[in-house]
Design a protein around this motif. Structure first.
Motif, short mmCIF file in Angstrom:
data_model
loop_
_atom_site.label_atom_id
_atom_site.label_comp_id
_atom_site.label_asym_id
_atom_site.label_seq_id
_atom_site.Cartn_x
_atom_site.Cartn_y
_atom_site.Cartn_z
N PHE A 13 17.94 -35.13 5.63
CA PHE A 13 16.64 -35.79 5.89
C PHE A 13 16.15 -36.49 4.62
N ARG A 49 22.53 -36.30 12.25
CA ARG A 49 22.50 -36.55 13.70
C ARG A 49 21.10 -36.40 14.27
N GLU A 50 20.39 -35.39 13.78
CA GLU A 50 19.04 -35.17 14.31
C GLU A 50 18.09 -36.29 13.89
N TYR A 51 18.21 -36.72 12.66
CA TYR A 51 17.36 -37.83 12.18
C TYR A 51 17.68 -39.12 12.95
N HIS A 52 18.96 -39.28 13.23
CA HIS A 52 19.40 -40.47 13.98
C HIS A 52 18.83 -40.43 15.39
N ARG A 53 18.94 -39.27 16.01
CA ARG A 53 18.42 -39.07 17.37
C ARG A 53 16.92 -39.34 17.41
N ASP A 54 16.23 -38.96 16.33
CA ASP A 54 14.78 -39.14 16.28
C ASP A 54 14.38 -40.55 15.84
N GLY A 55 15.36 -41.44 15.68
CA GLY A 55 15.06 -42.83 15.35
C GLY A 55 14.67 -43.08 13.91
N LYS A 56 15.01 -42.15 13.02
CA LYS A 56 14.63 -42.31 11.61
C LYS A 56 15.67 -43.11 10.83
#
Ligand code: F0G
Length: 330
Positions: free
Chosen positions: A149, A180-187
């Protein structure tokens, strides 16, 4: 929350490293040695220890090549919990051992390697009232993913490649989860390719077999049967990355180079990443113009013995002006 205010480590540009490899590259060092106990482990340990307290645990246990034990001991002290740590004899850097000791952990030095020690503590945690805080504890990975992050927040985007040393394989797993989580959240718009480096004498994932007697100067990653083997393979596969190896000689060369040319003192396991960068750029595996982030996992002061063995020895002189000047050659 049990915290020592870990995280928020610098993302340092490394222009000399780019010059020495490929000047078209933008290279950044995520300096995890600047965490409270001097390694990235603190990110996971704040989570694992907080959850242990929440669950009413009174004691924690881990096996370690040194940094996990240092971090577990410090956070357990902070939380008021007992800490039991097991380290392999002769394979733990002095600074790490001194940390575990001064924070009041019960330190057991085992006549065996890390993999054997991990096996023992896993069995103890299954049958006794003590929380396992190795990275098989899922909260460790949840904490460590914050490294990814931060990289994206600091860089304003994802790097094209993320280079990282691999030992027990928790950190590469954690970074990939974070990305992956940041990507999924559009960051972030794109995902990096994850490239993991093992020491040539301790390369179970690269060689696709358990290494019974791992050997390397980078004691932090002297591991022959990583707990997060599967998730690490998934990370490199899903990200179109790969796992590579570096020799001890390459590690020590990179270790000295970073210290002398970038002013960054990291421990040998972290230098494996820099050695890996040199290797894969030379092999033409990095697209010119790319942005790379290298996780430097632990501070150089953790392992003063290797530093002194790798550098010019200090010179003794009498306390006289002439004798000192004779040495300086000004
Ligand atoms: N770099 C350093 C400085 C480490 O201490 C470790 C692991 C790694 C890299 C590899 O990270 O295990 O997540 O793949 N040290 C553990 C320990 C094994 O016990 O301190 P990993």
């Amino acid at each position: 929350m049990v915290t020592l205010l870990e995280g928020n480590t610098p993302l340092l540009p490394a222009p000399r490293l780019a010059e020495a490899t490929d000047p078209s590259l933008a290279i950044f060092l995520k300096c995890e040695g600047f965490n409270p106990t001097g390694s990235f482990k603190d990110r996971g340990m704040t989570m694992a220890m907080s959850k242990a307290v929440e669950a009413g645990s009174r004691a924690v246990i881990c096996a370690s090549t040194g940094n996990t034990s240092a971090s577990a001991a410090a956070f357990a002290a902070r939380a008021g919990l007992r800490a039991f740590v097991m380290v392999p004899r002769g394979s733990v850097a002095l600074g790490k051992l001194s940390q575990a000791a001064i924070h009041g952990a019960k330190v057991l030095v085992v006549d065996g390697n890390f993999d054997q020690a991990l096996d023992i503590v896993r069995r103890i945690a299954e049958t006794h009232p003590v929380t396992l805080v190795n990275s098989v504890n899922p909260f460790r990975i949840e904490g460590q993913k914050t490294g990814a992050f931060e990289v994206v927040d600091q860089l304003g985007r994802a790097p094209d490649y993320h280079l990282i040393p691999v030992g027990n394989a928790g950190n590469i797993t954690a970074y990939w989860r974070g990305y992956r989580e940041y990507h999924r959240d559009g960051k972030m718009g794109s995902l990096p390719r994850m490239v993991g480096f093992q020491a040539a004498g301790a390369a179970p994932i690269y060689e696709n077999r358990v290494i019974e007697e791992p050997r390397t100067v980078a004691t932090a990653i002297k591991i022959g049967n990583p707990a997060s083997w599967g998730p690490a393979l998934e990370a490199v596969k899903d990200s179109r990355g790969w796992v590579d190896i570096v020799t001890d000689e390459e590690i020590l060369r990179a270790y000295r180079m970073l210290a002398r040319e970038e002013g960054i003192f990291m421990e040998p396991a972290s230098a494996a990443t820099v050695a890996g960068l040199v290797k894969i750029v030379k092999a033409g595996r990095i697209e010119p113009g790319s942005t790379l982030v290298l996780t430097l996992t632990g501070h150089g002061l953790k392992d003063p013995d290797t530093a002194l063995e790798s550098a010019t020895r200090p010179t003794s002189v009498p306390a006289s002006l002439d004798a000192v000047l004779a040495q300086l050659g000004l």
